[in-house]
Design an enzyme around this catalytic site. Structure first.
Site, PDB file in Angstrom:
ATOM      1  N   GLY A  44      16.847  25.747  -4.960  1.00 30.11           N
ATOM      2  CA  GLY A  44      16.928  26.883  -4.032  1.00 30.11           C
ATOM      3  C   GLY A  44      18.241  27.625  -4.043  1.00 30.11           C
ATOM      4  O   GLY A  44      18.317  28.778  -3.604  1.00 30.11           O
ATOM      5  N   CYS A  75       6.143  23.337  -6.175  1.00 27.60           N
ATOM      6  CA  CYS A  75       7.447  23.813  -5.719  1.00 27.60           C
ATOM      7  C   CYS A  75       7.359  25.333  -5.591  1.00 27.60           C
ATOM      8  O   CYS A  75       7.049  26.023  -6.564  1.00 27.60           O
ATOM      9  CB  CYS A  75       8.500  23.435  -6.760  1.00 27.60           C
ATOM     10  N   ASN A  76       7.605  25.828  -4.387  1.00 24.49           N
ATOM     11  CA  ASN A  76       7.530  27.280  -4.175  1.00 24.49           C
ATOM     12  C   ASN A  76       8.595  28.026  -4.961  1.00 24.49           C
ATOM     13  O   ASN A  76       8.345  29.099  -5.498  1.00 24.49           O
ATOM     14  CB  ASN A  76       7.720  27.609  -2.690  1.00 24.49           C
ATOM     15  N   CYS A 189       8.301  25.813   1.402  1.00 27.99           N
ATOM     16  CA  CYS A 189       8.978  24.910   0.468  1.00 27.99           C
ATOM     17  C   CYS A 189       8.248  23.589   0.617  1.00 27.99           C
ATOM     18  O   CYS A 189       7.998  23.143   1.758  1.00 27.99           O
ATOM     19  CB  CYS A 189      10.449  24.764   0.858  1.00 27.99           C
TER      20      CYS A 189
END
Ligand code: DGL
Length: 264
Positions: A44, A75-76, A189
């Site tokens: 991130g 996983c975003n 997330c």
């Protein structure tokens, strides 16, 4: 299709286990290899270029080694940035994880939705597009919460969570213009549903949490409809970097039917 061929679930860390848990509900017999890129965690705070190169490179190598029937980027952050690129590289179906804005927009009564993700996810044009497509006329308030990624990793290792990290997410969202009206929270997330109890305590009973795990699991089951599955050994949990990165996860892994962590 070989019935022992696995589904490969990929995340930067343990967050994708929220997708794994949902997948086991719908396809309990499917062999799964879960890959955590602990050497790259967290995603991130990285740049788009770093994430895209890392995810496409690793998934190419993992697909060669594990010969999965399907890959899920659980996983975003990785999905919103690298899904297209990974699909171009791999020959098997690739399922991504995108912020659950559509279901949240259908649920909200006040019209105000909070979205908590990583810094890299919340700035993606992909998220703007989801907002335009599904949340017309609603207010979508986004914040980055890297502290929650760390807290979720700690929780799964049996370590204490700093309550200030959870309180900070609540306070920052509610302090935004219109924030007091939030009744629906998008956990954008995959790590964050691991903290759903802590978030529920901070936000109170009037705020519903929405994440994509169930939807992704259903999508995978749909794509694999008609295929046969035979798991002959426990599911595998592999990590990049030193194996010591998985220390403390033993109980969480055993509870989910994994064998001991392995190095990739
Ligand atoms: N679990 C990842 C996601 O869904 C990101 C965590 C991170 O590596 O920052 O966005």
């Amino acid at each position: 299709m070989n019935s022992g061929s696995p589904i490969l679930l990929f995340d930067s860390g343990v967050g994708g286990l929220t997708v794994y848990d949902a997948l086991r509900e719908v396809l309990p017999q499917a062999p799964v290899i879960y890959a955590a890129d602990l050497a790259g965690l967290p995603y991130g705070t990285k740049t788009e270029a770093q994430i895209a190169a890392r995810v496409a490179g690793l998934l190419g190598r993992m697909a060669e080694r594990f010969r999965p029937r399907l890959v899920c980027i659980a996983c975003n952050t990785a999905s919103t940035i690298a899904l297209g690129m990974v699909r171009e590289v791999l020959e098997v179906p690739v399922v991504g994880t995108v912020p659950a804005i559509k279901p949240a927009a259908a649920l909200t009564q006040t019209g105000t939705i909070g979205l908590v993700g990583t810094g890299a996810t919340i700035r993606q044009a992909y998220v703007d597009q989801l907002e335009r497509e599904f949340a017309q006329g609603k207010q979508l308030l986004r914040i980055a919460a890297p502290g929650l990624v760390e807290a979720a990793e700690a929780k799964l290792r049996g370590q204490p969570i700093d309550p200030a990290v959870i309180a900070d997410v609540h306070d920052r969202l509610v302090a935004m213009p219109g924030g007091a009206n939030i009744d629906t929270l998008v956990l954008a997330c995959t790590h964050f549903p691991l903290l759903s109890e802590e978030l529920a305590a901070a936000f109170g009973p009037g705020v519903r949490q929405v994440d994509g795990a169930q939807g992704i699991a259903r999508r995978i089951a749909h794509l694999l409809e008609g295929q046969s599955f035979a798991r002959t050994a426990p599911n595998r949990f592999v990590v990049t970097g030193p194996l010591s990165g998985a220390a403390g996860l033993e109980a969480a892994l055993a509870a989910r039917g994994f064998g001991p962590a392995e190095a990739f």
